[in-house]
Design a protein around this motif. Structure first.
Motif: not given
Length: 623
Positions: A99-106, A111-112
């Protein structure tokens, strides 16, 4: 069961994740085994639609109709399983990855990983085609080893063990337009997936770094998940307005091919997704799943590492504590319900207690998990024995109280006559004897006096002994010889009564001991059955893993990759050795001696040996 989804794991504004206490409380109420299906994938790829179809409803999980991601965190819906009676289907719809709106990729990786750890079937949802880009987007699989550990100590074979703990893997490819062909021949969906997961040679076109990255994610998918399946879905419709309102339109407006593909997908999930297990042997209920979700979420959020071994240990403590509480509570509640105090005989309360103990034992054995040192079994047994002792004492006390009250009522006339001096005259002794005999006869004819009836009667007769002697000595109607004969007769009766009382107490102790022997037999039988069941389940899991690794080895070998094929063969060798240990008959003496040692904390030694003898396993105690 839930008529709508609830948020199970929330994404917090500060970037943390945490469980929703209300959802955890709801999940904890489910005592049935659960089949957990989680879906992951990029946002806006139609994950929620598949979840709603699995739930048998058109609405529920929010589909959304814009480019903005709708699902945040992990949402859950629980419902009766469509094909497995007595089971609950738990559906987990996850926040879209990337999601491009979510800054934290971790956060995506968290979630995965939680989806993998909590599910028994993981659906990965993507669009159009399985190509290099699609597999690159599944990089979370390659990152799992950094977040998930099987054992608390470093173990170089950790990754090889994941397949024994991870769910089955299902790749759902949406909006497919390509034709399923390879080298000019038709192929199946599964063949399409397997072809996409083929490793590349290091000598093939491209840099070694590119090839290694290409193979890394494919190797992880093949190694981590013991079962793989692919489903491909056509576009539901060419009408854009219908696509944007999928939760409102009727199925007639959707492509028949798409609907048939969706049904095939759902049927596969219903029939092939297994019950969730912990440590390969312990069936997960909603209650256990709530503990898993809480423990894993806290671990990942706080330390960024979830160790399965530590989580299993924590669950073991929580589960065993709950097992002790539930089983002992059941015993107490059922005794209160079934025992009508006082029972007429000791055998009656023994029989009721035995029934309640067997029920409680089944609850404890079914719910307990990895109680390797029998710590919680000792707690359970000690509490049951204490409760049983209290019930038996209460039964005796109520019997004594009732009998004393009854004798007081029956002897009122005697007491009144004594007070009036009615027996202090010629022939008074005979009248006193007759009155005492009348009281005893009426007392014996009264029902439901309980276990202390005879003892209370003898206590009553002893309390009148001084009065009897006084009346007899003062009765001038009796000669000295008659008084002597009467005294000898009474003494003889007292000795006989004392003998009968001692015999009664001995038989009472024997009946209690026999009861303990039967209960110990039940403990041994339940323990052996539980161990047998868990070993059988572990045997099947190991067999499945060996089949999976043999299949992977054969695929690598057929494609000319000897090194990974050999690695799988080494893993198969280790699994086969472990399976031989599981199937060895030597486990029975260990179970018997271990349980007997633990039971010695609350059972007498004679009950342990006799209980084992009744079950025919006495010899195991001496091995």
């Amino acid at each position: 069961m839930m008529d709508r989804p609830v948020c199970l794991i929330e994404n917090m504004p500060d970037g943390r994740i945490q469980v929703n206490a209300s959802a955890i409380a709801d999940l904890s109420q489910i005592r049935q085994p659960v089949v957990v299906v989680a879906i992951v994938g990029l946002y806006r790829t139609g994950k929620s639609y598949l979840m709603n179809k699995l739930a048998g409803s058109q609405k529920g999980f929010d589909l959304g109709a814009t480019v903005q991601a709708q699902t945040k965190g992990i949402w859950m819906r629980c419902l009766p399983h469509p094909t497995k009676e007595g089971h609950t289907l738990v559906l987990l719809d996850t926040e879209g990855l990337g999601d491009v709106e979510k800054g934290d990729k971790k956060n995506d990786t968290w979630i995965f990983c939680l989806s993998v750890l909590l599910s028994s079937a993981l659906v990965y949802n993507s669009k159009a085609v399985i190509d290099e880009d699609a597999i690159e987007k599944l990089h979370y699989v390659g990152e799992m080893a950094e977040l998930i550990k099987v054992k608390s100590k470093d173990n170089e074979d950790d990754e090889a063990e994941y397949s024994g703990h991870f769910p089955i893997f299902i790749w759902a490819v949406r909006d497919v337009t390509l034709k399923l062909e390879f080298n000019g021949r038709p192929i199946t969906e599964d063949e399409y997936l397997e072809n996409a997961l083929k490793p590349k040679d290091i000598d093939s076109q491209g840099s070694s770094e590119t090839v290694e990255r290409h193979n890394q994610y494919r190797d992880c998918i093949r190694m981590y998940f013991k079962s793989r399946k692919c489903f491909m879905f056509d576009l539901p419709t060419g009408d854009k307005d219908v696509l944007q309102n999928m939760d409102d339109v009727s199925e007639e407006k959707l492509s028949p091919t798409f609907m048939a593909q969706t049904k095939k997908f759902c049927d596969y999930i219903y029939n092939q997704a297994d019950v969730k297990y912990v440590d390969n042997t312990h069936t997960v209920t909603g209650e256990t799943l709530a503990t898993l979700a809480t423990t894993y979420t806290n671990a990942i959020s706080s330390s960024n590492i979830a160790c399965m071994e530590d989580v299993v240990a924590n669950i073991s403590v929580a589960q065993n504590t709950a097992a002790v509480k539930e089983a002992t509570q059941h015993y107490g509640d059922k005794m209160e319900e079934k025992v009508k105090f006082p029972t007429e005989t000791l055998d009656q309360i023994i029989q009721i207690s035995e029934e309640c103990e067997k029920e409680a034992l089944k609850i404890f054995m079914k719910k307990s998990f990895k109680d390797n040192d029998h710590q919680f079994y000792k707690q359970y047994g000690a509490i049951i024995e204490q409760k049983k002792s209290e019930f038996f004492k209460r039964n005796d006390l109520e019997s004594r109280t009732h009998c004393e009250k009854l004798l007081k009522s029956l002897s009122k006339e005697l007491e009144d006559l004594v007070e009036q001096g009615a027996y202090v005259h010629l022939g008074g002794y005979q009248k006193f004897k007759e009155e005492m005999e009348r009281i005893e006869k009426k007392y014996n004819n009264e029902p439901r006096k309980g276990t202390k009836a005879e003892e209370v009667l003898q206590d009553f007769k002893k309390s009148k002994e001084m009065l009897r002697v006084t009346i007899m000595k003062n009765d001038e109607a009796l000669s000295e010889q008659q008084k002597k004969i009467e005294e000898e007769k009474v003494n003889k009766e007292k000795l006989e009564q004392q003998r009968r009382m001692e015999e009664s107490r001995r038989k009472e102790e024997d009946r209690k001991l026999e009861h303990q022997r039967r209960i110990m037999e039940e403990h041994l039988r339940e323990a052996l059955e539980k161990e047998e069941e868990e070993r059988h389940r572990l045997h099947e899991q190991l067999q499945s893993l060996m089949h999976h690794k043999a299949r992977e080895s054969d695929k690598y070998k057929s494609q000319g990759y000897e090194e990974p094929a050999g690695m799988y063969q080494e893993q198969i060798k280790d699994l086969r050795q472990r399976q031989e240990e599981v199937n060895s008959p030597n486990w029975r003496p260990l179970v018997v001696t271990g349980l007997a040692a633990a039971a010695s904390f609350f059972f007498p030694p004679s009950a342990l040996v006799a209980g084992a003898a009744l079950l025919g396993v006495t010899q195991l105690l001496h091995r």
